[in-house]
Design a protein around this motif. Structure first.
Motif, short mmCIF file in Angstrom:
data_model
loop_
_atom_site.label_atom_id
_atom_site.label_comp_id
_atom_site.label_asym_id
_atom_site.label_seq_id
_atom_site.Cartn_x
_atom_site.Cartn_y
_atom_site.Cartn_z
N UNK A 28 5.61 -10.01 -23.47
CA UNK A 28 4.74 -10.41 -24.52
C UNK A 28 5.36 -10.14 -25.89
N UNK A 29 5.37 -10.83 -27.08
CA UNK A 29 6.06 -10.49 -28.21
C UNK A 29 5.06 -10.38 -29.05
N UNK A 30 4.96 -9.28 -30.01
CA UNK A 30 3.75 -9.12 -31.02
C UNK A 30 4.53 -8.75 -32.38
N UNK A 31 3.77 -9.49 -33.47
CA UNK A 31 4.23 -9.15 -34.52
C UNK A 31 3.44 -7.74 -35.13
N UNK A 32 4.10 -6.98 -35.93
CA UNK A 32 4.05 -5.66 -36.10
C UNK A 32 4.56 -5.16 -37.46
N UNK A 33 3.79 -4.27 -37.98
CA UNK A 33 4.33 -3.56 -39.44
C UNK A 33 4.92 -2.32 -39.21
N UNK A 34 5.98 -2.15 -39.55
CA UNK A 34 6.86 -0.79 -39.72
C UNK A 34 6.30 -0.28 -40.80
N UNK A 35 5.53 0.90 -40.59
CA UNK A 35 4.89 1.60 -41.92
C UNK A 35 5.86 2.58 -42.64
N UNK A 36 6.81 2.86 -41.87
CA UNK A 36 7.65 3.67 -42.41
C UNK A 36 8.75 3.05 -43.58
N UNK A 37 9.26 1.73 -43.12
CA UNK A 37 10.06 1.09 -43.94
C UNK A 37 9.33 -0.17 -44.61
N UNK A 38 8.14 -0.09 -44.25
CA UNK A 38 7.40 -1.25 -45.00
C UNK A 38 7.90 -2.61 -44.67
N UNK A 39 8.21 -2.96 -43.37
CA UNK A 39 8.74 -4.21 -43.02
C UNK A 39 8.04 -4.85 -41.85
N UNK A 40 7.63 -6.01 -41.73
CA UNK A 40 7.37 -6.68 -40.55
C UNK A 40 8.39 -6.89 -39.64
N UNK A 41 7.92 -6.45 -38.38
CA UNK A 41 9.06 -6.63 -37.07
C UNK A 41 8.28 -7.07 -35.98
N UNK A 42 9.17 -7.58 -35.23
CA UNK A 42 8.65 -8.14 -33.78
C UNK A 42 8.59 -7.12 -32.62
N UNK A 43 7.67 -6.99 -32.13
CA UNK A 43 8.03 -6.01 -30.75
C UNK A 43 7.66 -6.63 -29.51
N UNK A 44 8.72 -6.59 -28.62
CA UNK A 44 8.59 -7.24 -27.56
C UNK A 44 8.25 -6.32 -26.28
N UNK A 45 7.39 -6.28 -25.65
CA UNK A 45 6.76 -5.36 -24.54
C UNK A 45 7.20 -5.98 -23.17
N UNK A 46 8.06 -5.06 -22.72
CA UNK A 46 8.85 -5.83 -21.54
C UNK A 46 7.77 -5.63 -20.25
N UNK A 47 8.33 -6.36 -19.04
CA UNK A 47 7.65 -6.66 -17.71
C UNK A 47 7.32 -5.03 -17.18
N UNK A 48 6.15 -5.00 -16.36
CA UNK A 48 5.81 -3.70 -15.87
C UNK A 48 6.80 -3.39 -14.53
N UNK A 49 7.27 -4.48 -14.18
CA UNK A 49 8.35 -3.92 -13.08
C UNK A 49 9.35 -3.38 -13.57
N UNK A 50 9.87 -3.46 -14.72
CA UNK A 50 10.92 -2.86 -15.33
C UNK A 50 10.60 -1.48 -15.48
N UNK A 51 9.67 -1.01 -16.05
CA UNK A 51 9.00 0.27 -16.00
C UNK A 51 9.01 1.19 -14.90
N UNK A 52 8.77 0.51 -13.61
CA UNK A 52 8.79 1.09 -12.44
C UNK A 52 9.97 1.42 -11.67
N UNK A 53 11.03 0.78 -12.14
CA UNK A 53 12.37 1.24 -11.51
C UNK A 53 13.24 1.98 -12.70
#
Length: 822
Positions: A4-29
């Motif tokens: 999934x892809x989320x729109x987020x705010x980088x509070x440190x640099x005050x900019x909008x960014x895209x955050x891609x959360x990758x599949x759970x299968x990747x985290x388990x390997x």
């Protein structure tokens, strides 16, 4: 799938960014997770206008046990897949899209990173038809391992690479044959995919299609795409052969590089732009229009030089058969040579530091003795005459840039600098043309009635246009301004001025007639410098492999590192603590307008700040000064972190260099007003108010303000470093300084200035005491490989003198004679 892809705010640099959360299968390997992190970091090193920027990677849990995510720049646009849903894309726009993708791929491939899953879904079209490549490095990593041993395979087996968590990852229509066969792949896999994508943009159908994945893979291995529609080929002549070259079954038969592909596509754009009319002038809409182009293939040619180094001046001998030239081979000084094309050996004609300027029909040569680089592609020396067979030169005039014999074989036109103005004189002392910019490549017409030359808009770069001046001083600009221009000659019949130039891609050879009608003569995927055209119609040209490299030297030996980013990394500033440098890229990698970057001296990836060429960093390192466009008439204040750029009003000034006063609110601007020589101005950032405080005729293109803000250092009309009080009182020469020496910086206390001279190796950096003029050797610098290097171009140093960044121009030349162009 991709998660999934989320729109987020980088509070440190005050900019909008895209955050891609990758599949759970990747985290388990864990093995795959480690590879993901490694490759994501590699992708984060890609800083290019046509590649989506990767800002950060992490995990949704502090201990790393959560879902991995990647933070990217937020892009607002549509994918190419969405565009294709509406049908084929017009040829010119499709080729422009493909050209941008090819440039992005070239930048990634230069860093050793291939995409391997290029497809319309991974190409985003932004406002203004700007293209971004998405998900670099992810396609390979999202595939399961090739075997249980965890081998880091280049591709991964096909059956498993097609699916992941039940979804299609790699669309078979864009896979290369080597991927389908489960063979190792490299950057040429991306070239295959781009060819297939371009075909689909032009036709609205896939190059390799079928009802199933197996059918599509079979088509990739065994079939060729159907021919393009006739109307497409008519609109973009040659595009079909380019696509065919991309999708060859064997990688060795494809384009060698994405850069070569980008160049080939740019030529097609040039051809299609010119087709509606057979003759258009350079003045039309301020653009160069090129008539229909057919790149000659298999032209008879001979390589003239085989040694390693840089070719300088070169001409045919009067009979048009032999060649005389100056060259600096294997790190030595420039020297004169004579050769006959086809003979691998060249005979030396004179001593070191002697270059060729011109050859008369009588066989006499005009040469430059004690020739030295002065920066910005310009050289000076003592003008002399000598027989073509060798012998002692007879010295005539010092400080001459260039010279050319009149067709009578006796008189010489010269180019040199006087009073801060570049001048063309004929005879010497009689000014035909002068400019605060620069001139190069002066050449008499066949009948001696005119002189063709390159008129450069500013010192320090080779942007310019083809221009002629007659013997009464009447000047006519024939071409538009190109971002790079090198070399001028007249066609054998004397009807056209021929020159080498480029705006995008590599320098090509163009010809322009007196009415400004321009045609391309020769374009290849390499930079060309034009040297001469014989009366018989043979062309003498040099293929240049050239780069500007930047190195950093820190307080300790272990801090030395190469900070070269793309192909023309020119350092413009360094922070007071030596932690970051400001540089620009104005070569092929920088794009049409150039690119400004900031980079950590620890070798961390560079951050692109925006378009343009840079001047300097603010005292606090928070802002960069830059100019966008070849004319350098607009000054931009660009934030090095969060913030918005803003334009600094400069009125009608033509800007050469800008530095900061210590207060961070005032600028020291080296510039010229229309029709006048350059001088120093003090500019208030808030109000844009300007005040001149120096004489006219400042000769070089840099200036530095003292730590207390009371003085500025610049070159006076005699080319010597001079201290100019900001209050406008009398200036004084810097005692102990030598003509043409370049400043590196003031000492922290303002009691000394550090300087060096261009055109020498090793480079000696001196500390000059302001009170006494005493010179003390401070440091010696020399690149590890001095072949093709003539010294350093610029250097910037921290106030305490402990850290230094410097850059040097390196070029490797191959000279050829080519038949059949005229």
């Amino acid at each position: 799938g991709m998660g999934e892809v989320y729109r987020a705010r980088d509070s440190r640099l005050q900019r909008d960014v895209a955050v891609k959360v990758l599949p759970r299968a990747l985290a388990q390997d864990q093995d795959r997770l480690r590879r993901f992190e490694r490759e994501a970091r590699a992708a984060g090193q890609l800083n290019h206008p046509n590649i989506m920027a990767v800002h950060d990677i992490g995990s949704t849990e502090p201990n790393g046990g959560g879902l991995p995510y990647i933070v990217c720049e937020l892009l607002e646009g549509v994918t190419l897949r969405n565009k294709l849903a509406a049908g084929p894309i017009p040829p010119r726009k499709a080729i422009q899209y493909a050209t941008q993708v090819a440039r992005g791929l070239a930048a990634a491939h230069a860093k050793g990173i291939a995409h391997r899953d290029l497809k319309p879904e991974n190409l985003m079209i932004l406002a203004g038809d700007h293209v971004k490549i998405l998900d670099f490095g992810l396609a390979k990593l999202l595939r399961p391992d090739a075997d249980a041993g965890g081998t880091d395979d280049d591709t991964g087996p096909v059956a498993r690479s097609l699916t992941m968590t039940g979804e299609i990852l790699g669309t078979p229509s864009y896979m290369s044959p080597e991927q389908v066969r489960d063979q190792p792949s490299d950057h040429r896999t991306d070239i295959f995919a781009l060819g297939a994508i371009l075909y689909e943009m032009l036709t609205g159908r896939r190059a390799f299609d079928g009802p199933s994945h197996a059918d599509r893979m079979t088509a990739i291995l065994q079939s060729e795409p159907a021919p393009l529609p006739t109307e497409t080929e008519d609109a973009a002549p040659g595009i079909g052969s380019i696509i065919a070259h991309c999708v060859e079954k064997s990688p060795t038969d494809r384009f060698d590089s994405a850069g070569d592909l980008a160049f080939a596509l740019s030529l097609v754009i040039g051809r299609s732009a010119a087709r509606p009319s057979s003759a258009t002038t350079a003045a039309d809409a301020g653009h160069t229009h090129v008539s229909a182009l057919t790149v000659p293939r298999d032209l008879p040619n001979r390589r003239v030089t085989l040694r390693e180094g840089a070719v300088h001046g070169a001409r045919f001998t009067p009979d048009g058969k032999a060649v005389c030239y100056g060259a600096a081979w294997e790190g030595h000084r420039v020297e004169l040579y004579w050769t006959y094309p086809g003979n691998p050996e060249s005979r030396a004609l004179g001593g070191p530091r002697t270059d060729l300027l011109s050859i008369a029909h009588t066989g006499e040569m005009a040469v430059s003795v004690r020739r030295l680089s002065r920066g910005g592609f310009f050289y000076t020396g003592m003008l002399a005459r000598m027989p073509i067979g060798g012998g002692a030169p007879r010295e005539i005039l010092d400080g001459v840039w260039e010279a050319d014999f009149h067709p009578d074989g006796r008189r010489l036109a010269i180019a040199r600098e006087e009073g801060g103005m570049a001048r063309i004189e004929f005879p010497a002392g009689t000014v035909l043309y002068q400019t605060p910019g620069a001139v190069s490549s002066i050449r008499f017409s066949r009948d001696g009635s005119r002189i063709a030359f390159l008129d450069h808009v500013a010192r320090g770069n080779d942007a310019g246009c083809a221009t002629v001046v007659d013997m009464d001083g009447n000047v006519r600009r024939l071409s538009a301004v190109y971002s790079s221009t090198r070399g001028v000659a007249w066609s054998p019949d004397g009807r056209e001025v021929v020159f080498a130039a480029s705006n995008e891609g590599s320098r090509a050879i163009f010809a322009v007639d007196p009415e400004g009608v321009t045609r391309m003569v020769l374009g290849i995927p390499s930079n060309i410098t034009l040297k001469d055209i014989s009366r018989q119609g043979d062309t003498l040209l040099v293929i240049e492999n050239e780069r500007m490299r930047t190195h950093f030297i820190g307080p300790t030996e272990g801090d030395a590192r190469d900070l070269t980013w793309l192909d023309w990394t020119l350092v413009r500033g360094i922070t007071a603590d030596g932690s970051r440098i400001l540089f620009d890229e104005t070569g092929l990698g920088g794009g049409t307008l150039g690119s400004v970057y900031i980079r950590g001296t620890d070798g961390s990836p560079a951050i692109r700040l925006g378009d343009g060429s840079a001047f300097s960093l603010s005292p606090d390192g928070a802002w960069a000064l830059a100019s966008v466009g070849l004319a350098r008439s607009t000054l931009e204040l660009v934030p090095c972190g969060a913030g918005e750029p803003r334009t600094i009003p400069t009125g009608d000034l033509d800007i050469d260099h800008v530095s900061w006063f210590p207060d961070g609110r005032t600028l020291c601007c080296l510039a010229s007003e229309p029709g006048r020589a350059r001088r120093l101005y003090k500019i208030d950032l808030a109000r844009g108010k300007r005040e001149p405080f120096s004489e006219e005729g400042i000769t070089y293109y840099d200036s530095l303000v003292s730590p207390d803000g009371r003085f500025a250092l610049a070159h006076n009309p005699d080319r010597r470093l001079t201290i100019y009080p900001v209050d406008g009182s009398a200036s004084r020469p810097l005692e102990g300084a030598i003509e043409y020496e370049r400043p590196v910086g003031w000492s922290a206390k303002g009691d000394a200035i550090y300087v060096f001279s261009r055109g020498e190796l090793p480079v000696k950096m001196w500390r000059i005491d302001l009170a006494t003029g005493a010179r003390m050797l401070f440091r010696e610098i020399s690149p590890l490989d001095a072949t093709g290097v003539e010294g350093i171009a610029t250097a910037r140093m921290t106030p305490d003198g402990r850290a230094l960044a410097y850059c040097y121009y390196q070029r490797m030349s191959r000279m050829y004679t080519v038949e059949g162009l005229f």
